[in-house]
Design an enzyme around this catalytic site. Structure first.
Site, PDB file in Angstrom:
ATOM      1  N   ASP A  10      -3.219   4.592  -2.333  1.00 34.77           N
ATOM      2  CA  ASP A  10      -4.303   5.156  -1.535  1.00 34.77           C
ATOM      3  C   ASP A  10      -4.741   6.525  -2.076  1.00 34.77           C
ATOM      4  OD1 ASP A  10      -5.666   4.701   1.166  1.00 34.77           O
ATOM      5  OD2 ASP A  10      -4.876   6.728   1.450  1.00 34.77           O
TER       6      ASP A  10
ATOM      7  N   HIS B 105     -11.520  -3.315   3.050  1.00 27.20           N
ATOM      8  CA  HIS B 105     -11.456  -2.928   4.469  1.00 27.20           C
ATOM      9  C   HIS B 105     -12.241  -1.657   4.783  1.00 27.20           C
ATOM     10  CE1 HIS B 105      -8.591  -0.419   2.455  1.00 27.20           C
ATOM     11  NE2 HIS B 105      -8.440   0.315   3.544  1.00 27.20           N
ATOM     12  N   ASP B 106     -12.732  -0.963   3.759  1.00 28.09           N
ATOM     13  CA  ASP B 106     -13.521   0.259   3.981  1.00 28.09           C
ATOM     14  C   ASP B 106     -15.014   0.046   3.757  1.00 28.09           C
ATOM     15  OD1 ASP B 106     -11.222   1.810   4.409  1.00 28.09           O
ATOM     16  OD2 ASP B 106     -11.004   2.234   2.265  1.00 28.09           O
TER      17      ASP B 106
ATOM     18  N   ASP C  79       0.845  -1.183   0.000  1.00 33.37           N
ATOM     19  CA  ASP C  79       0.000   0.000   0.000  1.00 33.37           C
ATOM     20  C   ASP C  79       0.889   1.245   0.000  1.00 33.37           C
ATOM     21  OD1 ASP C  79      -2.478   1.514   0.410  1.00 33.37           O
ATOM     22  OD2 ASP C  79      -3.246  -0.338   1.296  1.00 33.37           O
TER      23      ASP C  79
ATOM     24  N   GLU D 234      -6.433   3.858  -6.011  1.00 33.31           N
ATOM     25  CA  GLU D 234      -7.747   4.077  -5.411  1.00 33.31           C
ATOM     26  C   GLU D 234      -8.191   5.464  -5.855  1.00 33.31           C
ATOM     27  OE1 GLU D 234      -9.949   4.022  -1.065  1.00 33.31           O
ATOM     28  OE2 GLU D 234      -8.082   5.097  -1.336  1.00 33.31           O
TER      29      GLU D 234
END
Ligand code: NOJ
Length: 560
Positions: free
Chosen positions: A202, A330-331, A101, A257
């Site tokens: 991210d 995870h969100d 990440d 993302e």
């Protein structure tokens, strides 16, 4: 074949690990890298090719590692750099790859750059972040933070405000500053030289802000300023620079993302002649149940809208840029609770959704526990929740007079902790996640839903995923074929074909909790057919013209 090049990352399946919740090895209640290493054979058995590791860097954990205080060191809770090297080696020796990440829209306020930056206006690091004077005793503009409240924090030392689109412990880096970009590229090169296989980036489409940081439109005290930082003016220049200086020198994959992108925007990031990214995560599907009040303003979704979004991305990207495919992470809430049925039809609906994920065009992403059909959780009290977004929202909505009951209902359907409860390995205490006290409680359904159970049941969601992954590897048409939707208005059935030369697949999915009849449109010609996989064992179908689909039934046929 369309005109896209064949590459390994188009033919791969990614598995996302949220390290904090995957496997604890030392009893401190927090998942760690040695814990992950102990489960590599499990991942290999599932058949996934690439692991995406959510952040494992040094962090004060205001946002569980998405607030990084040192990009080149491993968080103590998770282990050491030697552990991380053993993880990379363990993956590579099993033929799997690792993507890390990359969180560079912001750092932690405890990063040394920020510690320096806040010291004085003439500190050499001042311009690493975005500092502004207040306006009329208030914030420099009216932007809201993604995690409630204003996107600005006043720093007493110099009397200026700094920008933080996320928590106030996540100050935004100033990408206008060439030194910041150099530091980031050097850091990326350092990880790539250690042998990693790519990055998940991210909120990468937020790094370029519109000059002057204008006020956002809206009636609230603080309003969403996305127009001034999503896909900003210099974003493609920055990413092309990053690609030239770093990415292009390695055979890697990247996934950005990117919130709020349309397929048109996405092609700007991933078009093969663009020299930017391999693929992006789009959010249109994830926003399907958000009302005008945003994500917590939960609204019912319809299958026709779901299909419209999927078809748009499949069609508009076809031959132009590569899609990513995900139904949770995870969100996001657990996909089976959100788009399937997490009661009586849990297993069968999890398999139905998996069939969708693995038969569209794009690279599928599995989020840990999805392969077990793990569900959302309903903790009784807000005190049991850990996620900063959830906790801040709770406080803000309480102050605005919302009832606890209503707020909890939103949390039950949309809260991020739904996906973050620990991985359920077996029926022992805390699902075998930890010998200590878990940082976030295990979902009480672990006795029924767990890896040990799934491995021993040939009919489990896990084994179905394993078979889907195998089928995808054998059928080029799944990776490269053209998508065509059928019955677009139907509110219960999602059906489509995939075609590559002479090869053709038919996918039929019942999104409804009762039996429905599927009639094959006459436009789909075939002389014979073969079932490749289906989520009901009994009674194969003999007549494709008219299928009685059982609740949440999924069928994948090869047509001849
Ligand atoms: C997106 C990440 O996926 C999320 O978990 C995080 O809170 C924000 N970006 C901020 O880094």
């Amino acid at each position: 074949m369309n005109n896209l090049k064949r590459t390994w990352w188009k033919e791969s399946v990614v598995y996302q690990i949220y390290p904090r919740s995957f496997q604890d090895s030392n009893g401190d209640g927090i998942g760690d890298i040695p814990g992950i290493i102990s489960r590599l054979d499990y991942l290999k058995a599932l058949g996934v090719d690439i692991i995406w590791l959510s952040p494992v860097y040094e962090s004060p954990n205001d946002d569980n590692g998405y607030d990084i205080s040192n990009y080149q060191s491993i968080m103590d809770d998770f282990g050491t750099i030697a552990d991380w090297e053993a993880l990379l080696e363990g993956l590579h020796s099993r033929g799997m790859k690792l993507i890390m990440d990359l969180v560079v829209n912001h750092s932690s306020d405890e990063h040394v750059w920020f510690a320096e930056s806040r010291k004085s206006k003439d500190n050499p690091y001042r311009d690493y972040y975005i500092w502004r004077d207040g306006k009329d005793g208030k914030e420099p503009n009216n932007w809201s933070s993604f995690f409630s409240g204003p996107a600005w924090e006043l720093d007493e030392t110099t009397g200026q405000y700094f920008l933080h689109l996320f928590s106030k412990k996540q100050p935004d880096l100033n990408w206008e500053n060439e030194k910041v970009r150099r530091e980031v590229y050097e850091m990326m090169t350092w990880w790539l030289d250690k042998g990693i296989d790519g990055f998940r980036m991210d909120v990468i489409n937020l790094i370029s802000k519109v000059e002057g940081l204008p006020d956002a439109a809206g009636e609230g005290q603080y309003n969403f300023g996305g127009d001034y930082f999503m896909n900003g003016p210099r974003i493609h220049e920055f990413l092309q620079e990053m690609n030239r200086e770093v990415l292009s020198k390695y055979d890697i994959m990247t996934v950005g993302e990117t919130i709020g992108v349309t397929p048109e925007d996405a092609i700007q990031y991933v078009g093969e002649d663009r020299g930017e990214l391999s693929m992006v995560f789009q959010f249109e599907l994830m926003d399907i149940d958000s009302g005008p009040g945003g994500k917590w303003n939960v609204q019912p979704w319809t299958l026709s809208a779901f299909k419209r979004i999927m078809s748009k991305w499949q069609n508009d990207m076809y031959g132009k840029g590569w899609n990513s495919l995900y139904l949770n992470n995870h969100d996001q809430p657990r996909m089976v609770s959100r788009f399937g049925h997490d009661g009586e039809f849990r297993k069968v609906s999890a398999k139905m959704l998996a069939t969708l994920l693995h038969t569209l065009q794009g690279t599928p992403y599995i989020y840990q526990g999805e392969e077990l059909g793990m569900t959302n959780v309903r903790f009784e009290s807000i005190a049991q929740y850990r996620d900063i977004e959830t906790l801040n929202m709770f406080k803000e909505y309480r102050e605005a007079g919302h009832s606890v009951e209503n707020i909890m209902a939103s949390i039950y359907s949309k809260g991020r902790d739904n996906a973050r409860t620990p991985m359920q390995w077996d029926t022992t205490a805390h699902g075998g996640f930890t010998a200590g006290t878990p940082w976030l409680s295990v979902n009480p359904n672990y006795k029924e839903i767990n890896v040990a159970e799934a491995l021993s049941d040939p009919d489990s969601v896990f084994h179905y995923y394993r078979r889907l992954i195998e089928i995808r590897k054998q059928q080029d048409v799944i990776v490269y074929g053209k998508y065509e939707a059928l019955l677009e208005q139907d509110e219960r059935i999602y059906a489509y074909t995939r075609t590559l030369g002479e090869e053709r697949l038919l996918v039929v999915l019942n999104f409804y909790e009762a039996t429905v009849t599927f009639e094959l449109p006459t436009t789909v010609a075939y002389t014979s057919f073969e079932q490749l996989i289906g989520n009901y064992s009994a009674a194969e179908h003999t007549d494709l013209q008219r299928l009685e689909l059982r609740p949440y039934e999924a069928q994948l046929f090869k047509l001849r």
